[in-house]
Design an enzyme around this catalytic site. Structure first.
Site, PDB file in Angstrom:
ATOM      1  N   CYS A 233      20.552  19.975 133.304  1.00 35.21           N
ATOM      2  CA  CYS A 233      19.730  20.977 134.001  1.00 35.21           C
ATOM      3  C   CYS A 233      18.705  21.599 133.057  1.00 35.21           C
ATOM      4  O   CYS A 233      17.889  22.417 133.475  1.00 35.21           O
ATOM      5  CB  CYS A 233      20.611  22.055 134.642  1.00 35.21           C
ATOM      6  SG  CYS A 233      21.185  23.339 133.501  1.00 35.21           S
TER       7      CYS A 233
ATOM      8  N   THR B 202      50.883  33.961 114.876  1.00 38.13           N
ATOM      9  CA  THR B 202      49.736  34.723 115.389  1.00 38.13           C
ATOM     10  C   THR B 202      49.779  36.138 114.832  1.00 38.13           C
ATOM     11  O   THR B 202      50.859  36.712 114.670  1.00 38.13           O
ATOM     12  CB  THR B 202      49.700  34.755 116.937  1.00 38.13           C
ATOM     13  OG1 THR B 202      48.643  35.632 117.354  1.00 38.13           O
ATOM     14  CG2 THR B 202      50.996  35.201 117.567  1.00 38.13           C
TER      15      THR B 202
ATOM     16  N   CYS C  48      24.400  26.473 134.406  1.00 35.50           N
ATOM     17  CA  CYS C  48      25.028  25.973 135.643  1.00 35.50           C
ATOM     18  C   CYS C  48      26.549  25.874 135.494  1.00 35.50           C
ATOM     19  O   CYS C  48      27.248  25.648 136.472  1.00 35.50           O
ATOM     20  CB  CYS C  48      24.431  24.636 136.057  1.00 35.50           C
ATOM     21  SG  CYS C  48      24.923  23.255 135.024  1.00 35.50           S
TER      22      CYS C  48
ATOM     23  N   HIS D 230      42.610  30.058 125.261  1.00 35.21           N
ATOM     24  CA  HIS D 230      41.250  30.278 124.762  1.00 35.21           C
ATOM     25  C   HIS D 230      40.385  29.026 124.850  1.00 35.21           C
ATOM     26  O   HIS D 230      39.368  28.933 124.166  1.00 35.21           O
ATOM     27  CB  HIS D 230      41.296  30.817 123.316  1.00 35.21           C
ATOM     28  CG  HIS D 230      41.897  32.190 123.212  1.00 35.21           C
ATOM     29  ND1 HIS D 230      42.352  32.731 122.029  1.00 35.21           N
ATOM     30  CD2 HIS D 230      42.109  33.141 124.168  1.00 35.21           C
ATOM     31  CE1 HIS D 230      42.818  33.956 122.257  1.00 35.21           C
ATOM     32  NE2 HIS D 230      42.696  34.221 123.539  1.00 35.21           N
TER      33      HIS D 230
HETATM   34  C1  BJW Z   1      51.567  31.693 109.466  1.00 38.24           C
HETATM   35  C2  BJW Z   1      51.355  30.594 108.684  1.00 38.24           C
HETATM   36  C3  BJW Z   1      52.419  29.713 108.592  1.00 38.24           C
HETATM   37  C4  BJW Z   1      49.578  31.699 108.598  1.00 38.24           C
HETATM   38  N1  BJW Z   1      53.551  29.979 109.242  1.00 38.24           N
HETATM   39  N2  BJW Z   1      52.706  31.947 110.102  1.00 38.24           N
HETATM   40  C5  BJW Z   1      43.394  45.611 124.568  1.00 38.24           C
HETATM   41  C6  BJW Z   1      43.366  46.412 123.433  1.00 38.24           C
HETATM   42  C7  BJW Z   1      42.330  46.307 122.510  1.00 38.24           C
HETATM   43  C8  BJW Z   1      41.295  45.378 122.694  1.00 38.24           C
HETATM   44  C9  BJW Z   1      41.324  44.597 123.820  1.00 38.24           C
HETATM   45  C10 BJW Z   1      42.356  44.714 124.727  1.00 38.24           C
HETATM   46  N3  BJW Z   1      42.130  43.812 125.721  1.00 38.24           N
HETATM   47  C11 BJW Z   1      41.009  43.121 125.425  1.00 38.24           C
HETATM   48  C12 BJW Z   1      40.471  43.590 124.288  1.00 38.24           C
HETATM   49  C13 BJW Z   1      39.227  43.086 123.603  1.00 38.24           C
HETATM   50  C14 BJW Z   1      39.474  41.829 122.794  1.00 38.24           C
HETATM   51  C15 BJW Z   1      40.513  42.122 121.707  1.00 38.24           C
HETATM   52  O1  BJW Z   1      41.664  41.751 121.795  1.00 38.24           O
HETATM   53  N4  BJW Z   1      40.099  42.771 120.641  1.00 38.24           N
HETATM   54  C16 BJW Z   1      41.020  43.100 119.534  1.00 38.24           C
HETATM   55  C17 BJW Z   1      40.719  42.225 118.318  1.00 38.24           C
HETATM   56  C18 BJW Z   1      40.872  44.542 119.222  1.00 38.24           C
HETATM   57  N5  BJW Z   1      39.896  40.727 123.640  1.00 38.24           N
HETATM   58  C19 BJW Z   1      39.031  40.019 124.326  1.00 38.24           C
HETATM   59  O2  BJW Z   1      37.850  40.264 124.291  1.00 38.24           O
HETATM   60  C20 BJW Z   1      39.564  38.886 125.193  1.00 38.24           C
HETATM   61  N6  BJW Z   1      38.995  38.986 126.490  1.00 38.24           N
HETATM   62  C21 BJW Z   1      39.406  39.882 127.379  1.00 38.24           C
HETATM   63  O3  BJW Z   1      40.395  40.553 127.211  1.00 38.24           O
HETATM   64  O4  BJW Z   1      38.617  39.962 128.513  1.00 38.24           O
HETATM   65  C22 BJW Z   1      38.726  41.130 129.320  1.00 38.24           C
HETATM   66  C23 BJW Z   1      38.202  42.342 128.530  1.00 38.24           C
HETATM   67  C24 BJW Z   1      37.024  42.225 127.804  1.00 38.24           C
HETATM   68  C25 BJW Z   1      36.551  43.336 127.068  1.00 38.24           C
HETATM   69  C26 BJW Z   1      37.291  44.520 127.039  1.00 38.24           C
HETATM   70  C27 BJW Z   1      38.482  44.603 127.755  1.00 38.24           C
HETATM   71  C28 BJW Z   1      38.926  43.502 128.521  1.00 38.24           C
HETATM   72  C29 BJW Z   1      39.118  37.541 124.661  1.00 38.24           C
HETATM   73  C30 BJW Z   1      39.679  37.221 123.313  1.00 38.24           C
HETATM   74  C31 BJW Z   1      39.110  35.875 122.843  1.00 38.24           C
HETATM   75  C32 BJW Z   1      39.500  35.550 121.409  1.00 38.24           C
HETATM   76  N7  BJW Z   1      38.742  34.406 120.976  1.00 38.24           N
HETATM   77  C33 BJW Z   1      39.039  33.789 119.693  1.00 38.24           C
HETATM   78  C34 BJW Z   1      38.064  32.599 119.494  1.00 38.24           C
HETATM   79  C35 BJW Z   1      38.504  31.436 120.374  1.00 38.24           C
HETATM   80  C36 BJW Z   1      37.650  30.243 120.208  1.00 38.24           C
HETATM   81  C37 BJW Z   1      37.739  29.624 118.837  1.00 38.24           C
HETATM   82  O5  BJW Z   1      38.821  29.274 118.340  1.00 38.24           O
HETATM   83  O6  BJW Z   1      36.677  29.465 118.269  1.00 38.24           O
HETATM   84  O7  BJW Z   1      40.385  33.331 119.679  1.00 38.24           O
HETATM   85  S1  BJW Z   1      38.989  34.927 118.324  1.00 38.24           S
HETATM   86  C38 BJW Z   1      40.372  34.253 117.481  1.00 38.24           C
HETATM   87  O8  BJW Z   1      41.492  35.173 117.499  1.00 38.24           O
HETATM   88  C39 BJW Z   1      40.814  33.051 118.322  1.00 38.24           C
HETATM   89  C40 BJW Z   1      42.299  33.126 118.210  1.00 38.24           C
HETATM   90  O9  BJW Z   1      42.895  32.391 119.261  1.00 38.24           O
HETATM   91  C41 BJW Z   1      42.562  34.600 118.267  1.00 38.24           C
HETATM   92  C42 BJW Z   1      43.901  35.020 117.720  1.00 38.24           C
HETATM   93  O10 BJW Z   1      44.023  34.723 116.362  1.00 38.24           O
HETATM   94  P1  BJW Z   1      45.405  34.167 115.796  1.00 38.24           P
HETATM   95  O11 BJW Z   1      45.710  32.868 116.396  1.00 38.24           O
HETATM   96  O12 BJW Z   1      46.428  35.224 115.914  1.00 38.24           O
HETATM   97  O13 BJW Z   1      45.009  33.881 114.267  1.00 38.24           O
HETATM   98  P2  BJW Z   1      44.957  34.885 113.021  1.00 38.24           P
HETATM   99  O14 BJW Z   1      44.163  34.235 111.970  1.00 38.24           O
HETATM  100  O15 BJW Z   1      44.551  36.243 113.427  1.00 38.24           O
HETATM  101  O16 BJW Z   1      46.470  35.005 112.543  1.00 38.24           O
HETATM  102  C43 BJW Z   1      47.193  33.929 111.975  1.00 38.24           C
HETATM  103  C44 BJW Z   1      48.607  34.391 111.748  1.00 38.24           C
HETATM  104  O17 BJW Z   1      49.372  33.290 111.306  1.00 38.24           O
HETATM  105  C45 BJW Z   1      48.728  35.482 110.661  1.00 38.24           C
HETATM  106  O18 BJW Z   1      49.596  36.500 111.145  1.00 38.24           O
HETATM  107  C46 BJW Z   1      49.392  34.765 109.490  1.00 38.24           C
HETATM  108  O19 BJW Z   1      50.278  35.598 108.740  1.00 38.24           O
HETATM  109  C47 BJW Z   1      50.155  33.687 110.200  1.00 38.24           C
HETATM  110  N8  BJW Z   1      50.351  32.464 109.433  1.00 38.24           N
HETATM  111  N9  BJW Z   1      50.026  30.678 108.162  1.00 38.24           N
HETATM  112  C48 BJW Z   1      53.628  31.135 109.972  1.00 38.24           C
HETATM  113  N10 BJW Z   1      52.299  28.600 107.813  1.00 38.24           N
HETATM  114 ZN    ZN Z   2      23.506  23.034 133.293  1.00 42.41          ZN
END
Ligand code: BJW
Ligand code: ZN
Length: 255
Positions: free
Chosen positions: A158, A196, A137, A126
């Site tokens: 730009c 995650t 650009c 990400h």
């Molecule tokens: C602990 C702990 C400890 C706590 N020990 N554990 C297929 C099906 C459905 C939807 C889609 C699909 N394919 C694509 C989509 C659309 C979308 C999507 O997935 N939507 C779903 C939410 C429904 N995906 C996208 O849009 C992606 N692009 C894409 O697929 O392009 C093609 C396409 C587009 C449109 C349609 C179809 C295809 C892009 C996704 C980009 C996500 N971006 C973010 C922001 C990044 C920048 C930033 O950081 O600012 O990424 S959102 C946010 O979520 C961030 C994270 O990387 C990501 C995942 O979150 P993560 O890391 O899992 O964190 P949490 O908070 O959710 O969970 C933490 C976990 O830790 C919890 O379980 C806790 O219990 C645990 N925990 N402390 C162990 N100490």
């Molecule tokens: Zn530029």
């Protein structure tokens, strides 16, 4: 779902041998103990916004100042953060196996700061919070400053507005990174899914890729997730404790 009780099963330990290839997928939970808030936990809210309302190109087009303010707040937290015992445990794990690759959804760069051996591949699915990209650009630059601070928004030479160099909802992940991640997930002996929620795709699909490719798949999380039903072992607990415990156990096996 198999819960961790007090010891790791022999099957897992036997998969983490000296000739093994290991893939790790990490999410925000691995950096929680470093003081970086997760997205969907109780600390996931920033002001009144959910991440889904900020991490989109639409939100940035509508209100770039608010989105930059959120990133400014996170950049400050991450700048102060240090890798924790979970990041360090992965660096130690690398020394027990033939090859380790870390696929991270995190933009905080903490894996790279945990004294990883040079041959460990880190794949940032990400992007990075220290990269800034021009909306017109596409020029990218590294910026580790304490800025940018609204109302002054960063602009490219730009003249166009710049944005954080990260991947938002609805945007494609970088091709090279997703290809590398697939290669890792489909060719490893063991695949560890750490901190995650396994709801954001395509990252969330990688554990299935590993499973179908016959890897031994283990989840490390505080709680059950949509992935928990499809793994060989779910290790419940804070990963900053469970991952070091696993690597300590490997050390005992080796001696
Ligand atoms: C602990 C702990 C400890 C706590 N020990 N554990 C297929 C099906 C459905 C939807 C889609 C699909 N394919 C694509 C989509 C659309 C979308 C999507 O997935 N939507 C779903 C939410 C429904 N995906 C996208 O849009 C992606 N692009 C894409 O697929 O392009 C093609 C396409 C587009 C449109 C349609 C179809 C295809 C892009 C996704 C980009 C996500 N971006 C973010 C922001 C990044 C920048 C930033 O950081 O600012 O990424 S959102 C946010 O979520 C961030 C994270 O990387 C990501 C995942 O979150 P993560 O890391 O899992 O964190 P949490 O908070 O959710 O969970 C933490 C976990 O830790 C919890 O379980 C806790 O219990 C645990 N925990 N402390 C162990 N100490
Ligand atoms: Zn530029």
């Amino acid at each position: 779902m198999h819960e961790w009780t007090s010891d790791f099963p022999e099957e897992l330990l036997s998969r983490l041998h000296g000739e093994a290839t290991v893939g790790v997928l990490t999410g925000a939970g691995i950096s929680a103990a470093s003081g970086v808030p997760t997205f969907r936990g109780k600390d996931g809210l920033w002001k009144q916004y959910r991440p889904e309302e900020l991490a989109t190109p639409q939100a940035f087009a509508r209100d770039p100042a608010t989105v930059w303010e959120w990133y400014g707040w996170r950049r400050d937290l991450i700048r102060e953060a240090r890798p924790n015992a979970a990041h360090h445990a992965l660096a130690r794990l690398a020394r027990h196996v033939r090859r380790l690759a870390i696929i991270t959804q995190n933009v905080d760069g903490l894996h790279q700061r945990a004294a990883l051996p040079d041959d460990v591949e880190v794949i940032e699915l990400h992007g990075s919070i220290w990269t800034i990209r021009c909306t017109q650009c596409g020029r990218e630059r590294e910026d580790r400053s304490t800025g940018p601070r609204p109302p002054t928004l960063p602009h490219c030479d730009c003249g166009a507005l710049e944005r954080p160099g990260v991947v938002w909802f609805g945007e494609m992940l970088p091709n090279r990174e997703i290809e590398r991640a697939h290669r890792v997930a489909s060719s490893c002996d063991a695949f560890l899914v750490v901190g995650t929620s396994s709801v954001v795709h395509p990252a969330a699909g990688l554990s299935q890729v590993a499973l179908y490719s016959r890897a031994y798949v283990v989840e490390f999380n505080l709680e059950a997730t949509p992935a928990s039903g499809h793994v060989h072992l779910a290790v419940a607990g804070p990963c900053e404790q469970t991952l070091p415990a696993l690597v300590d156990r490997l050390g005992q096996t080796a001696s």
